[in-house]
Motif scaffolding. Structure first.
Motif, mmCIF file in Angstrom:
data_model
loop_
_atom_site.group_PDB
_atom_site.id
_atom_site.type_symbol
_atom_site.label_atom_id
_atom_site.label_comp_id
_atom_site.label_asym_id
_atom_site.label_seq_id
_atom_site.Cartn_x
_atom_site.Cartn_y
_atom_site.Cartn_z
ATOM 1 N N VAL A 155 0.844 -1.200 0.000
ATOM 2 C CA VAL A 155 0.000 0.000 0.000
ATOM 3 C C VAL A 155 0.879 1.249 0.000
ATOM 4 N N LEU A 156 1.894 1.264 0.861
ATOM 5 C CA LEU A 156 2.786 2.420 0.919
ATOM 6 C C LEU A 156 3.503 2.640 -0.405
ATOM 7 N N GLY A 157 3.917 1.555 -1.043
ATOM 8 C CA GLY A 157 4.576 1.669 -2.342
ATOM 9 C C GLY A 157 3.671 2.306 -3.377
ATOM 10 N N GLY A 172 2.375 7.447 -6.422
ATOM 11 C CA GLY A 172 1.429 8.492 -6.803
ATOM 12 C C GLY A 172 0.759 8.272 -8.139
ATOM 13 N N ASP A 173 0.720 7.036 -8.599
ATOM 14 C CA ASP A 173 0.135 6.762 -9.910
ATOM 15 C C ASP A 173 -1.283 6.188 -9.830
ATOM 16 N N VAL A 174 -1.980 6.501 -8.739
ATOM 17 C CA VAL A 174 -3.359 6.041 -8.586
ATOM 18 C C VAL A 174 -4.283 7.252 -8.490
ATOM 19 N N LEU A 188 -7.320 9.718 -7.209
ATOM 20 C CA LEU A 188 -7.584 10.255 -5.874
ATOM 21 C C LEU A 188 -8.469 9.319 -5.053
ATOM 22 N N ASP A 189 -9.567 8.837 -5.644
ATOM 23 C CA ASP A 189 -10.468 7.942 -4.913
ATOM 24 C C ASP A 189 -9.738 6.689 -4.445
ATOM 25 N N GLU A 190 -8.917 6.139 -5.326
ATOM 26 C CA GLU A 190 -8.166 4.938 -4.960
ATOM 27 C C GLU A 190 -7.112 5.264 -3.906
ATOM 28 N N SER A 191 -6.509 6.432 -3.983
ATOM 29 C CA SER A 191 -5.529 6.847 -2.978
ATOM 30 C C SER A 191 -6.173 6.930 -1.599
ATOM 31 N N ILE A 192 -7.379 7.457 -1.554
ATOM 32 C CA ILE A 192 -8.094 7.557 -0.276
ATOM 33 C C ILE A 192 -8.377 6.169 0.277
#
Length: 80
Positions: A21-23, A28-30, A32-36
């Motif tokens: 998950v941290l990787g 940063g290639d996801v 915004l919704d997926e990042s959340i």
């Protein structure tokens, strides 16, 4: 991300997934919704790892030693 419920994971499994998950978040290639969603999953995984470590520390602390430093058994630890 695995479909396994975080509260059912071993420490090792939770830690491995947390690293993934941290990787993903660091790259940063996801979207915004997926990042959340990843951040929320990461927070749950971190909490699981902390809980499993605390549990292990309590078990280690409960081991009693004889006069020569050899384990003689464990004391009951509330909740374990």
């Amino acid at each position: 991300m695995s479909d396994t419920a975080v509260d059912e994971m071993s420490f090792e499994t939770a830690m491995a997934e947390l690293e993934k998950v941290l990787g993903q978040l660091e790259r940063g290639d996801v979207a915004l919704d997926e990042s959340i969603a990843l951040y929320e999953r990461g927070a749950a995984l971190k909490a699981r790892c902390e809980a499993k470590l605390k549990e292990a520390e309590e078990k280690v602390a409960a081991i009693t030693l004889d006069g020569e430093g050899n384990p003689t058994g464990t004391k009951a630890v509330e909740g374990l």
